[in-house]
Motif scaffolding. Structure first.
Motif, PDB file in Angstrom:
ATOM      1  N   VAL A   1       0.866  -1.180   0.000  1.00 27.75           N
ATOM      2  CA  VAL A   1       0.000   0.000   0.000  1.00 27.75           C
ATOM      3  C   VAL A   1       0.905   1.232   0.000  1.00 27.75           C
ATOM      4  O   VAL A   1       1.780   1.371   0.866  1.00 27.75           O
ATOM      5  CB  VAL A   1      -0.934   0.025   1.221  1.00 27.75           C
ATOM      6  N   ARG A   2       0.691   2.115  -0.965  1.00 26.62           N
ATOM      7  CA  ARG A   2       1.483   3.328  -1.050  1.00 26.62           C
ATOM      8  C   ARG A   2       0.567   4.534  -1.258  1.00 26.62           C
ATOM      9  O   ARG A   2      -0.535   4.408  -1.798  1.00 26.62           O
ATOM     10  CB  ARG A   2       2.490   3.244  -2.215  1.00 26.62           C
ATOM     11  N   VAL A   3       1.078   5.695  -0.853  1.00 28.85           N
ATOM     12  CA  VAL A   3       0.332   6.942  -0.972  1.00 28.85           C
ATOM     13  C   VAL A   3       0.726   7.605  -2.278  1.00 28.85           C
ATOM     14  O   VAL A   3       1.867   7.478  -2.743  1.00 28.85           O
ATOM     15  CB  VAL A   3       0.615   7.858   0.226  1.00 28.85           C
ATOM     16  N   LEU A   4      -0.218   8.290  -2.888  1.00 26.47           N
ATOM     17  CA  LEU A   4       0.010   9.000  -4.138  1.00 26.47           C
ATOM     18  C   LEU A   4       1.266   9.868  -4.038  1.00 26.47           C
ATOM     19  O   LEU A   4       1.433  10.652  -3.113  1.00 26.47           O
ATOM     20  CB  LEU A   4      -1.201   9.876  -4.450  1.00 26.47           C
ATOM     21  N   GLY A   5       2.195   9.658  -5.016  1.00 25.55           N
ATOM     22  CA  GLY A   5       3.424  10.424  -5.044  1.00 25.55           C
ATOM     23  C   GLY A   5       4.618   9.723  -4.445  1.00 25.55           C
ATOM     24  O   GLY A   5       5.757  10.134  -4.666  1.00 25.55           O
ATOM     25  N   GLN A   6       4.412   8.653  -3.675  1.00 29.45           N
ATOM     26  CA  GLN A   6       5.525   7.901  -3.116  1.00 29.45           C
ATOM     27  C   GLN A   6       6.099   6.935  -4.142  1.00 29.45           C
ATOM     28  O   GLN A   6       5.503   6.701  -5.201  1.00 29.45           O
ATOM     29  CB  GLN A   6       5.079   7.125  -1.870  1.00 29.45           C
ATOM     30  N   ASN A   7       7.250   6.341  -3.793  1.00 26.14           N
ATOM     31  CA  ASN A   7       7.839   5.290  -4.605  1.00 26.14           C
ATOM     32  C   ASN A   7       7.457   3.942  -4.042  1.00 26.14           C
ATOM     33  O   ASN A   7       7.321   3.784  -2.822  1.00 26.14           O
ATOM     34  CB  ASN A   7       9.364   5.420  -4.655  1.00 26.14           C
ATOM     35  N   ALA A   8       7.290   2.957  -4.921  1.00 27.39           N
ATOM     36  CA  ALA A   8       6.929   1.599  -4.512  1.00 27.39           C
ATOM     37  C   ALA A   8       7.966   0.630  -5.063  1.00 27.39           C
ATOM     38  O   ALA A   8       8.368   0.732  -6.229  1.00 27.39           O
ATOM     39  CB  ALA A   8       5.536   1.239  -5.016  1.00 27.39           C
ATOM     40  N   VAL A   9       8.420  -0.299  -4.196  1.00 27.94           N
ATOM     41  CA  VAL A   9       9.371  -1.331  -4.596  1.00 27.94           C
ATOM     42  C   VAL A   9       8.730  -2.686  -4.349  1.00 27.94           C
ATOM     43  O   VAL A   9       8.340  -3.004  -3.217  1.00 27.94           O
ATOM     44  CB  VAL A   9      10.703  -1.224  -3.834  1.00 27.94           C
ATOM     45  N   LEU A  10       8.593  -3.477  -5.420  1.00 30.01           N
ATOM     46  CA  LEU A  10       8.073  -4.840  -5.319  1.00 30.01           C
ATOM     47  C   LEU A  10       9.268  -5.779  -5.415  1.00 30.01           C
ATOM     48  O   LEU A  10       9.849  -5.963  -6.490  1.00 30.01           O
ATOM     49  CB  LEU A  10       7.072  -5.112  -6.440  1.00 30.01           C
ATOM     50  N   PRO A  11       9.701  -6.373  -4.279  1.00 31.25           N
ATOM     51  CA  PRO A  11      10.899  -7.228  -4.317  1.00 31.25           C
ATOM     52  C   PRO A  11      10.628  -8.550  -5.028  1.00 31.25           C
ATOM     53  O   PRO A  11       9.533  -9.111  -4.931  1.00 31.25           O
ATOM     54  CB  PRO A  11      11.223  -7.441  -2.846  1.00 31.25           C
ATOM     55  N   CYS A  12      11.626  -9.034  -5.736  1.00 29.71           N
ATOM     56  CA  CYS A  12      11.518 -10.340  -6.381  1.00 29.71           C
ATOM     57  C   CYS A  12      12.952 -10.805  -6.701  1.00 29.71           C
ATOM     58  O   CYS A  12      13.614 -10.219  -7.576  1.00 29.71           O
ATOM     59  CB  CYS A  12      10.678 -10.264  -7.654  1.00 29.71           C
ATOM     60  N   VAL A  13      13.421 -11.825  -5.987  1.00 28.32           N
ATOM     61  CA  VAL A  13      14.774 -12.356  -6.178  1.00 28.32           C
ATOM     62  C   VAL A  13      14.659 -13.866  -6.307  1.00 28.32           C
ATOM     63  O   VAL A  13      14.034 -14.518  -5.458  1.00 28.32           O
ATOM     64  CB  VAL A  13      15.707 -11.980  -5.015  1.00 28.32           C
ATOM     65  N   ALA A  14      15.250 -14.422  -7.372  1.00 30.03           N
ATOM     66  CA  ALA A  14      15.201 -15.867  -7.604  1.00 30.03           C
ATOM     67  C   ALA A  14      16.629 -16.388  -7.795  1.00 30.03           C
ATOM     68  O   ALA A  14      17.549 -15.647  -8.188  1.00 30.03           O
ATOM     69  CB  ALA A  14      14.345 -16.190  -8.818  1.00 30.03           C
ATOM     70  N   SER A  15      16.781 -17.691  -7.520  1.00 30.66           N
ATOM     71  CA  SER A  15      18.106 -18.317  -7.643  1.00 30.66           C
ATOM     72  C   SER A  15      17.943 -19.674  -8.303  1.00 30.66           C
ATOM     73  O   SER A  15      16.950 -20.382  -8.068  1.00 30.66           O
ATOM     74  CB  SER A  15      18.749 -18.467  -6.258  1.00 30.66           C
ATOM     75  N   GLY A  16      18.946 -20.057  -9.107  1.00 30.80           N
ATOM     76  CA  GLY A  16      18.931 -21.356  -9.773  1.00 30.80           C
ATOM     77  C   GLY A  16      20.072 -21.439 -10.769  1.00 30.80           C
ATOM     78  O   GLY A  16      20.753 -20.447 -11.051  1.00 30.80           O
TER      79      GLY A  16
END
Length: 1411
Positions: free
Chosen positions: A258-273
């Motif tokens: 959940v983010r407020v209008l004007g903020q930055n959002a980071v969706l983490p996603c790290v995979a290994s193989g």
């Protein structure tokens, strides 16, 4: 006395209305004078709006413990405003505060922020308040001050390895407030971050495309103002790239954000193989290209960053990892919230008193903001005159001078809050509004006033009348003022208000010269006060006299809306549909949809213009009830029945609770948990998902599903001496909810012995402090016996007072909340599933408290209790520790306690106050309370003050009489006894009861027979009921404040009487109904089979028409003879006695009653009105306090029993006969009278509480012959009746509506009964149980006649009340004097001769009626 009381009541009522007229007739500028601002002359200048606003408002701030914080605030105004601060809605006392101080610009400075686990005095919501003394007050937006807690690591970095070219993740989870203070170190050196090595917003470190240089020891540190706190160090090993492949797994998955209008959002996603995977993103099934977008960026490891988020960025994002061999996918939801923003702000308004205005305010935001209005810093509470219209606008009706000030619209949602304000200035009526009417003035009160000039003002409009009165509107008309008969250029203003309300509203005529106006939107059955003022070019003139008008009761309302249906549209919304009411009674304007959560009593509503509506924002999987009310131009109609529906289920929104682990042996662990909180389950829990893994291998996770009813699970097949992590998530049919945090437990190295209890711990050490003792120990020496925990017991002198159990891994514990300087004994025991082992004892003495106890304060004095109402008492006191002016400048507060001594074990109730008075509400009526006060300042408190006592006022009973029972009287089947108990909530002294009874339980309450009973009796007898008939009884109690509720109806069926009981009972009943006696018809008399009963149960005449004709002719002949005799007597009277004769005539016409013990009244007389069938003389008991006697009301023809008509027989049962005059158009025949249904109006409320309402036994007497003479000579009885009725009507109109009792008509032949000569001496009475007390007993020396009103009408039609004239006899002295006058006028032989002739005529009449 009754007439004197009536005169006093009339005088008091007239005085009250005169005061109301004087108050309402005051000109409108009086309101301005009350407000304290000086009135303006017609030529004075218009006040201008004063700029008053905030230059800087406080903003949300994050701080750390021990640091300093400044909350900025600055306001502009001329003169400069006074700045104050509120914290959590309460004003801060900055004068005596050492850490908080007000800066010169109005900002708040907090030095050395205090924050601990149990003491958070600085954290909260702050608001800046600016005040200009002569102008008003405005408040700023609310700012939240958050203090970061002590650094604690939820998860720490763990040793791991990564193949070269792959990604690694090192966790460092802290609270959200501390994330900005997280730093990373590699090999004890600050780690520089770049495109390849990043720190996620959660604090987690991501290393992508690992190289050999990334290997080393990593730790994270938190620097939040104090000394830095470091996490555990973890080694990251970089392995060379192997030749084989490995499975593709997520090291870090995206989570909903959940983010407020004007903020930055980071969706983490790290995979290994192996080979290393490539990361790509999709949104709502659409591929994203971060390289070609300025908003999107792909961070190290594959995380997605969205800059400056907007509402369009909200949605579902998919992270897809693909290494050519396999593909894995994860998803997360991004929600964008928007702070409140004004689309339209309120504007400044000029207005006059009594106008209606609207402040407009439109806002937007996500979630939808809530709006509240503030006037001069205080929240506006909606009422009849302050209304929220069109969702957010504030409407003020009927302005008064005190409404001036600053109004602010404050919009707030989860993200933030904003405020905007406007000023209201109320001008004098002779000052024109400077500009064109703004849109904020309602159409009803727009003024087009020209600048006032000097000249004559119009006088008051004449003949103001309500020409049309409806339920919701009133049309007023009037004539021009006397000062301006033409009035073509006059305009008019109609001021109106509810009766008892000071606030007036105004409606103006639409064009000059118009002399009528219609006032709309009134309430039905409500009294309004109207006055009219005329205006010319010079200003407003005089006001007309107040006009009091009551609107009609509500009619023509819509019926219920049919086919209401509701169905769940989603987990948080429900759609409701309905159809147009079948009986709309006009055009349906809109609908109001009411809904309420099941189990609560808070109903909400929403206005709807169509036939369906979807209610959003509901709780998931929760049952709601809905109903619809249609509105037309008359108002709200009939509500529909409630329809209930439950919102759809969803995945749980919270994790299971109380997760715990129990190590069974070296290969199994038992996991226990509790379901999520009920409000977060969002549906039926269908199962639980258990996930566990070895602590050393985070990627290898095992899942187990268990049913929803199971709250524990045994996990077997584990490795020895290995630590495992466990977490549990709840499932519904919609999916899996959030999981608990990881919880770890270590299996035993070997299967230890648990067939016996553990041995004694090897050591126990204690370290005493002032209020705590630190206990430490070592485990038992024999490590082959299972130890599952330790039990610590402690207490003063004994270790068994308190017991605490801790985990088997724990080696120390701090015992808190102990008393200083006290000797404690402590014991420690190890335990397992078999039991507790041998205890180990130790003792310690806590250290003494070095801080001396503060000296107590002086208690408050002069405590007084002022009773305000039946449930409210104001407590006031003085404080001798304050200065003489009793002004509180420090942070002291007062505690008020109160209780009642009934019952004796009642506990005290307490409340705190910061002033020298407190309003105690919610008390019981008519109850004695005691009050006392104490003062507290810091750590100092006083003792309780001396007590004050106060008894609340009485109130109407709020519960009906209880334990109502009805039993039959033994030996009298037609007599019943009603018993009851007083109401449980009498709220005062019970002054009386009213018994209602009827044979029809569904009849209207005014159709029930009523029986009044005095308040000190709890039983009552009712006679002459119909045999074998079901009756229904209700009882109502009253006190000095009014009537209480009725009890539930109690049914009783009168018994069947055998033949031996019936005749004696009938004969003993005497005269039934109206108190006059029937002629003796003989013991063999039986009523005829047909026509024996009137429609209301009154018996009809048993004589045939010929016999009736003979009786009427005989009575006529006798009457003519009597009139001739009286005429002869009158002509022979001497002129010397004329004055005495007129005096006696006035006494007779004044309805004086004969006293029952008048011995000189011998001559019999017959006073019969043939047309009205009414027996006039009614005797009055000489006993000032007679016992209430049985007064049966006839129920059927069986109640009429023949009685002896001999004139010298003893009268054992006496009844008063009250008969109402029929109206002129009523039928005088017997058949016509049988169709009537008389009602007798019984003014119970007009009787004083201590005076019993009684029915007086009567002795049938005859008035003296002089009475007939006077009446013949001087006064027409019909005229007397008319005048009595007029006086009675006027008195009745001024009173309140009274309950009526129905008295059925008596036997028609009772009008021909011959009255008996009164026996010598005072009459005797047979005492009996009180029953049917209808009229009050008058005093012996009562000179003023009484007029009782009776309402005569049929069941289906109401008639105006008609008078029942009760003639009264002259006083004893007057009677004696009148008889002396008569004797002196005639010779003895002449009088004897005339009396003998008259007695002969009466014997002939008796013989006729007996036959």
């Amino acid at each position: 006395m009754a007439a004197e009381r009536g005169a006093r009541r009339l005088l008091g009522t007239s005085s009250f209305w005169l005061c109301c007229l004087l108050l309402l007739g005051r000109p409108a500028p009086a309101a301005a004078a009350r407000s304290g601002s000086p009135p303006q002359s017609p030529g004075s200048s218009v006040r201008t709006f004063t700029p008053f606003y905030f230059l800087v408002e406080p903003v949300d701030t994050l701080s750390v413990r021990g640091s300093s914080v400044i909350l900025n605030c600055s306001a502009y105004s001329e003169p400069s405003p006074k700045i104050e601060w509120k914290k959590d809605g309460t004003f801060l006392n900055l004068v005596s505060d050492d850490r908080r101080q007000l800066l010169p610009d109005g900002s708040l400075f907090i030095s050395n922020v205090v924050h601990s686990k149990h003491n958070k005095p600085d954290e909260g919501y702050y608001q800046c308040v600016a005040t200009v003394e002569s102008l008003g007050t405005i408040v700023s937006r609310t700012a939240k001050l958050t203090v970061a807690g002590l650094p604690r690591f939820a998860s720490q970095p763990e040793p791991s390895s990564v193949y070269a070219g792959n990604s690694a993740v090192l966790n460092c989870e802290v609270s959200v407030d501390l994330v900005p203070f997280v730093r990373w170190e590699q090999n004890r050196q600050p780690l520089p971050l770049d495109d390849r090595v990043i720190k996620l917003p959660s604090g987690t470190l991501v290393v992508s495309n690992a190289t050999e240089g990334d290997g080393g020891l990593y730790r994270c540190t938190v620097e939040s103002g104090g000394p830095p706190k470091y996490s555990d160090e973890a080694e990251l090993k970089v392995l060379p790239d192997p030749e084989f492949t490995s499975n593709l797994v997520f090291l870090k998955q995206p989570s909903s954000l959940v983010r407020v209008l004007g903020q930055n959002a980071v969706l983490p996603c790290v995979a290994s193989g192996l080979p290393p995977p490539a990361i790509r993103w999709m949104k709502n099934e659409k591929a994203l290209d971060p390289e070609s977008s300025e908003k999107l960026a792909l961070l190290a490891g594959g995380s997605l960053e969205i800059s400056d988020v907007t509402e369009d960025d909200a949605g579902t994002y998919f992270c897809i990892a693909d290494n050519g061999n396999e593909t894995v996918e994860a998803q997360a939801e991004l929600t964008v919230q928007v702070q409140p923003e004004f689309l339209k702000q309120p504007t400044n308004i000029y207005a006059h008193e009594s106008m209606d205005i609207v402040f407009e305010c439109e806002v937007t935001g996500k979630p939808t903001p809530t709006v509240k209005w503030v006037k001069n810093g205080d929240v506006v509470i909606p009422s009849d005159y302050f209304k929220i219209v069109k969702e957010h606008n504030l409407q003020v009706l009927g302005l008064v001078k005190s409404d001036e000030g600053f109004y602010q619209c404050i919009a707030e949602n989860d993200v933030g809050n904003v405020q905007a304000g406007a000023q209201l200035i109320i001008l004098e009526h002779d000052v024109a509004i400077p500009t064109l009417p703004p849109t904020s003035l309602t159409s009803a009160t727009t003024d087009h006033l020209a600048p006032a000039t000097t000249g004559p003002l119009p006088s008051a409009p004449r003949d103001v009348v309500a020409s049309l009165v409806s339920t919701r509107f009133i049309k007023l008309t009037w004539r021009t003022p006397a000062s301006d008969p033409h009035g073509d250029n006059l305009t008019y203003s109609v001021f109106y208000t509810k009766e008892g309300i000071v606030r007036e509203r105004v409606e103006n005529t639409s064009r000059p010269g118009e002399m009528q106006v219609t006032i709309q939107n009134l309430m039905p059955a409500t009294v309004y006060i109207f006055r009219v003022m005329a205006q010319n070019k010079h200003g407003s003139g005089e006001s007309s006299a107040p006009l009091r008008v009551e609107t009609q009761p509500e009619v023509q309302l819509p019926g219920p809306a049919p086919n209401i249906r509701a169905h769940a549209a989603s987990p948080t919304s429900i759609t409701v549909t309905w159809e147009t009411p079948l009986s709309g009674n006009g055009e349906i304007q809109n609908y109001k949809l009411y809904y309420m959560e099941k189990g609560t009593d808070k109903e909400q509503d929403v206005d709807v213009s169509s036939h369906s509506h979807t209610v959003n924002g509901l709780k998931k999987y929760t049952e709601y009830s809905f109903r619809v009310v249609a509105y037309n131009k008359h108002g709200p109609g009939v509500s529909t029945q409630d329809v209930a529906v439950r919102t759809l289920s969803d995945v749980p929104s919270a994790a299971p609770q109380n997760l715990s682990l129990e190590v069974r042996n070296s290969k199994s662990i038992v996991i226990h948990w509790q379901p999520p909180p009920p409000a977060t389950q969002n549906g039926q829990i269908t199962g639980y998902k258990i996930r566990y893994r070895k602590a050393s291998r985070k990627s290898d996770v095992t899942e187990t599903l268990v049913p929803g009813t199971q709250l524990s699970q045994l996990i077997e097949g584990l490795d020895r001496g290995t630590e495992y992590n466990f977490r549990v998530a709840a499932l519904t049919i919609n999916g899996t909810g959030p999981a608990t945090d990881w919880l770890s437990a270590e299996t035993f190295e070997s299967d230890l012995d648990e067939t016996r209890v553990p041995e004694v711990p090897s050591s126990l050490h204690v370290r005493p402090l002032v209020t705590s003792i630190v206990v430490s120990w070592t485990p038992p020496e024999n490590q082959n016996i299972v130890v599952r925990g330790y039990a610590i017991g402690y207490g003063i002198g004994s270790p068994h007072a308190q017991t605490i159990k801790v985990d088997y891994k724990q080696r120390y514990y701090t015992i808190e909340n102990l008393d200083p300087s006290s000797h404690y004994v402590i014991t420690l025991k190890a335990f397992n599933n078999v039991g507790e082992g041998i205890p180990l004892y130790e003792s310690a003495v806590t250290r003494p408290h070095t801080v001396p106890d503060p000296t107590p304060m002086m208690p408050p004095v002069g405590v007084q209790a002022s009773i305000l109402s039946h449930d409210t008492i104001r407590i006031t006191w003085a404080d001798n520790s304050l200065p003489k002016h009793q002004k509180i400048t420090d942070s002291r507060y007062y505690t008020v306690r109160w209780k009642t001594n009934i019952p004796a074990n009642t506990k005290y109730k307490n409340a705190n106050a910061t002033t020298l008075s407190y309003l105690v509400t919610g008390l019981k009526a008519n109850t004695l309370y005691e009050f006392s006060v104490m003062v507290t300042k810091g750590r100092r408190s006083s003792t309780w003050s001396m007590t004050a006592h106060g008894t609340t006022f009485e109130f109407v009973p709020t519960s009906p009489p209880k334990d109502v029972t009805v039993v039959s009287k033994e030996g009298k089947p037609r007599t019943i006894i009603v018993n009851w108990q007083p109401p449980s909530e009498a709220n005062g002294k019970i002054t009386g009861y009213i018994i209602y009874y009827s044979t029809d339980v569904n009849a209207e309450i005014h159709d029930w027979v009523i029986e009044p009973v005095v308040g000190n009796r709890l039983t009552h007898q009712i006679q002459e009921l119909t045999l074998d008939t079901p009756y229904y009884f209700k009882i109502q109690a009253r006190n000095s404040k009014g009537m209480g509720p009725m009890s539930e109806a109690v049914q009783f069926r009168t018994p069947k009487a055998d033949s031996s009981d019936k005749m004696p009972n009938d004969q003993a009943s005497g005269s039934a109904g109206k108190g006059s006696r029937l002629p003796d018809l003989g013991s063999d008399y039986k009523p005829p089979m047909s026509g024996s009963n009137s429609p209301h149960g009154s018996p009809t005449s048993p004589l045939d028409s010929s016999m009736l004709l003979v009786i009427i002719v005989s009575v006529g002949v006798v009457t003519i003879v009597v009139v001739v005799v009286i005429a002869v007597f009158c002509t022979r009277r001497t002129t010397s006695h004329q004055k005495k004769k007129r005096a006696a005539c006035k006494s007779v016409n004044g309805s004086h009653k004969y006293k029952g013990n008048s011995k000189d009244v011998k001559p019999p007389d017959l006073w019969i009105h043939h047309e009205r069938l009414e027996l006039k003389p009614i005797d009055k008991s000489p006993d000032p306090n007679p016992i209430m006697t049985d007064t049966p009301i006839p129920r059927n023809s069986q109640d009429i029993t023949p009685v002896d008509n001999s004139m010298d027989s003893n009268i054992h049962q006496r009844r008063n006969s009250y008969r109402g005059h029929e109206s002129e158009d009523s039928m005088s025949t017997l058949a016509g009278r049988r169709g009537m249904r008389p009602k007798m109006m019984m003014p119970f409320d007009s009787q004083p509480p201590q005076q019993s309402v009684r029915n007086t036994p009567s002795t049938d007497t005859m008035p003296a012959s002089s009475s007939q003479t006077c009446c013949t000579d001087h006064q027409d009885p019909e005229g007397a009746t008319s005048s009595s009725y007029l006086a009675s009507s006027q008195e009745e109109d001024s009173g309140q509506s009274l309950p009526t009792a129905h008295v059925r008509p008596s036997h028609p032949l009772k009008s021909f009964a011959v009255p008996a000569i009164p026996p010598p001496g005072p009459p005797t009475y047979d005492p009996a149980l009180p029953s049917t007390p209808l009229l009050s007993q008058q005093a012996l020396n009562h000179h003023i006649h009484s007029v009782k009103t009776a309402s005569i009408g049929t069941l289906g039609r109401s008639r105006p009340p008609m008078p029942v004239v009760v003639p009264s006899a002259p006083e004893v002295q007057e009677t004696t004097r009148m008889l002396e006058d008569s004797e002196s006028s005639y010779e003895p032989d002449e009088l004897t001769k005339e009396m003998a002739h008259l007695e002969g005529l009466m014997k002939d009449l008796n013989a006729i009626t007996t036959a």
